[in-house]
Design a protein around this motif. Structure first.
Motif, PDB file in Angstrom:
ATOM      1  N   LYS A 139       0.830  -1.206   0.000  1.00 46.95           N
ATOM      2  CA  LYS A 139       0.000   0.000   0.000  1.00 46.95           C
ATOM      3  C   LYS A 139       0.864   1.255   0.000  1.00 46.95           C
ATOM      4  O   LYS A 139       0.588   2.218  -0.727  1.00 46.95           O
ATOM      5  CB  LYS A 139      -0.911  -0.009   1.223  1.00 46.95           C
ATOM      6  CG  LYS A 139      -1.837   1.194   1.307  1.00 46.95           C
ATOM      7  CD  LYS A 139      -2.631   1.209   2.603  1.00 46.95           C
ATOM      8  CE  LYS A 139      -3.652   0.092   2.624  1.00 46.95           C
ATOM      9  NZ  LYS A 139      -4.512   0.179   3.836  1.00 46.95           N
ATOM     10  N   ALA A 140       1.944   1.247   0.785  1.00 49.54           N
ATOM     11  CA  ALA A 140       2.831   2.411   0.850  1.00 49.54           C
ATOM     12  C   ALA A 140       3.449   2.701  -0.514  1.00 49.54           C
ATOM     13  O   ALA A 140       3.532   3.848  -0.947  1.00 49.54           O
ATOM     14  CB  ALA A 140       3.913   2.182   1.900  1.00 49.54           C
ATOM     15  N   ARG A 141       3.895   1.647  -1.212  1.00 55.39           N
ATOM     16  CA  ARG A 141       4.505   1.850  -2.529  1.00 55.39           C
ATOM     17  C   ARG A 141       3.478   2.394  -3.526  1.00 55.39           C
ATOM     18  O   ARG A 141       3.774   3.297  -4.317  1.00 55.39           O
ATOM     19  CB  ARG A 141       5.101   0.541  -3.039  1.00 55.39           C
ATOM     20  CG  ARG A 141       6.258   0.025  -2.197  1.00 55.39           C
ATOM     21  CD  ARG A 141       6.912  -1.187  -2.837  1.00 55.39           C
ATOM     22  NE  ARG A 141       7.931  -1.778  -1.957  1.00 55.39           N
ATOM     23  CZ  ARG A 141       7.805  -2.913  -1.325  1.00 55.39           C
ATOM     24  NH1 ARG A 141       6.708  -3.642  -1.475  1.00 55.39           N
ATOM     25  NH2 ARG A 141       8.762  -3.370  -0.543  1.00 55.39           N
ATOM     26  N   SER A 142       2.274   1.828  -3.507  1.00 53.76           N
ATOM     27  CA  SER A 142       1.242   2.246  -4.452  1.00 53.76           C
ATOM     28  C   SER A 142       0.853   3.706  -4.235  1.00 53.76           C
ATOM     29  O   SER A 142       0.825   4.517  -5.165  1.00 53.76           O
ATOM     30  CB  SER A 142       0.001   1.349  -4.312  1.00 53.76           C
ATOM     31  OG  SER A 142       0.331  -0.003  -4.554  1.00 53.76           O
ATOM     32  N   TYR A 143       0.560   4.037  -2.984  1.00 55.59           N
ATOM     33  CA  TYR A 143       0.174   5.411  -2.686  1.00 55.59           C
ATOM     34  C   TYR A 143       1.345   6.362  -2.861  1.00 55.59           C
ATOM     35  O   TYR A 143       1.164   7.527  -3.222  1.00 55.59           O
ATOM     36  CB  TYR A 143      -0.363   5.504  -1.257  1.00 55.59           C
ATOM     37  CG  TYR A 143      -1.776   5.017  -1.117  1.00 55.59           C
ATOM     38  CD1 TYR A 143      -2.830   5.742  -1.650  1.00 55.59           C
ATOM     39  CD2 TYR A 143      -2.057   3.832  -0.451  1.00 55.59           C
ATOM     40  CE1 TYR A 143      -4.139   5.292  -1.517  1.00 55.59           C
ATOM     41  CE2 TYR A 143      -3.354   3.365  -0.320  1.00 55.59           C
ATOM     42  CZ  TYR A 143      -4.393   4.108  -0.853  1.00 55.59           C
ATOM     43  OH  TYR A 143      -5.682   3.659  -0.729  1.00 55.59           O
ATOM     44  N   GLY A 144       2.564   5.883  -2.599  1.00 54.07           N
ATOM     45  CA  GLY A 144       3.725   6.740  -2.763  1.00 54.07           C
ATOM     46  C   GLY A 144       3.927   7.175  -4.202  1.00 54.07           C
ATOM     47  O   GLY A 144       4.156   8.353  -4.485  1.00 54.07           O
ATOM     48  N   VAL A 145       3.824   6.225  -5.153  1.00 54.68           N
ATOM     49  CA  VAL A 145       3.989   6.566  -6.567  1.00 54.68           C
ATOM     50  C   VAL A 145       2.880   7.516  -7.023  1.00 54.68           C
ATOM     51  O   VAL A 145       3.141   8.536  -7.678  1.00 54.68           O
ATOM     52  CB  VAL A 145       3.986   5.290  -7.435  1.00 54.68           C
ATOM     53  CG1 VAL A 145       3.963   5.658  -8.917  1.00 54.68           C
ATOM     54  CG2 VAL A 145       5.210   4.438  -7.132  1.00 54.68           C
ATOM     55  N   LEU A 146       1.631   7.210  -6.667  1.00 57.94           N
ATOM     56  CA  LEU A 146       0.522   8.084  -7.052  1.00 57.94           C
ATOM     57  C   LEU A 146       0.659   9.451  -6.400  1.00 57.94           C
ATOM     58  O   LEU A 146       0.436  10.487  -7.048  1.00 57.94           O
ATOM     59  CB  LEU A 146      -0.807   7.442  -6.643  1.00 57.94           C
ATOM     60  CG  LEU A 146      -2.072   8.252  -6.971  1.00 57.94           C
ATOM     61  CD1 LEU A 146      -2.168   8.523  -8.468  1.00 57.94           C
ATOM     62  CD2 LEU A 146      -3.318   7.527  -6.467  1.00 57.94           C
TER      63      LEU A 146
END
Length: 252
Positions: A139-146
């Motif tokens: 979740k952190a990676r996904s939200y971080g990129v967005l």
């Protein structure tokens, strides 16, 4: 200076005050400011004018909530955010004003949808993913990129990070402290890219100098209201204003 009317300057001043309010009370509320800046100024240039104002608001937020940050969460987010910022920079290298305006409008509508979904998840009282779990890392990676992409292209990473921090189970002070440090570091790191793209120059900084003073009273009001604010009503107003701003940019 930009060719703006007194009424347009007043709108920008109010939007600058909203930046201060969002930094010390309701993170993500500055999507309203984004819509105002993009409506008054050329959409592409508006992101460069708004960035130093956001950074000033970030400094005020860090001074207020600096002791409440959760640094393991921040270190987990930063690499993915960096990827998102680079993707956003490449996009801005070839996008013209119309494409940036359309992108900002679409991002605003997306962020409104994100906020509605965030509220529904919170109302369902679901158990959040801990930041150290496998699901939490994904979740952190996904939200971080967005978040990195939206903050670079449109300074609109607030709602994305708000949803992530709330879904991770952060309470108010931890949320505000972590968000404050996150955006101070990320927004400051965007400065070289924005200067290199020509989004920040002497003309934009002159307008910033006239507007930045309005951030402080907004931040003070936010600090006074943070314990009293009716979050549900305010988020409804923010969502409505964000949707109107996004639609206005798409049909402009």
């Amino acid at each position: 200076m930009y060719a703006i009317t007194p009424l347009e300057f007043a709108a920008l001043a109010v939007a600058a005050a909203v930046v201060g309010f969002s930094k010390t009370a309701v993170s993500g509320a500055n999507t309203v400011s984004l819509a105002v800046f993009a409506a008054v100024l050329p959409a592409r240039e508006s992101t460069g004018v708004l960035l130093p104002i956001l950074i000033f608001g970030d400094v005020l937020a860090v001074l207020t909530y600096r002791r409440h940050a959760h640094w393991p969460t921040l270190w987990r987010l930063f690499p993915a955010v960096g990827v998102g910022v680079l993707v956003g920079t490449v996009f801005l290298m070839w996008a013209d004003d119309a494409q940036v305006r359309t992108s900002i409008g679409a991002i605003l509508l997306l962020m409104a949808g994100v906020t509605v979904w965030r509220r529904r998840v919170a109302d369902a009282d679901e158990e959040p993913d801990t930041v150290g779990s496998r699901a939490g890392r994904v979740k952190a990676r996904s939200y971080g990129v967005l978040g990195g992409f939206t903050t670079m292209v449109a300074n609109a990473g607030g709602p994305v990070m708000s949803m992530y921090l709330l879904s991770a189970g952060f309470r108010k002070l931890g949320f505000l402290g972590t968000s404050a440090w996150f955006f101070l570091i990320v927004n400051t790191s965007k400065l070289p890219f924005s200067v290199g793209l020509g989004l920040i120059d002497a003309r934009s900084l002159l307008l910033d100098a006239a507007l930045v003073l309005f951030v402080l009273p907004g931040a003070l009001v936010g600090k006074l209201c943070v314990d009293r604010i009716n979050q549900r009503l305010f988020e409804r107003l923010v969502i409505g204003a964000t949707v109107l701003g996004g639609v206005q940019l798409l049909v402009r």
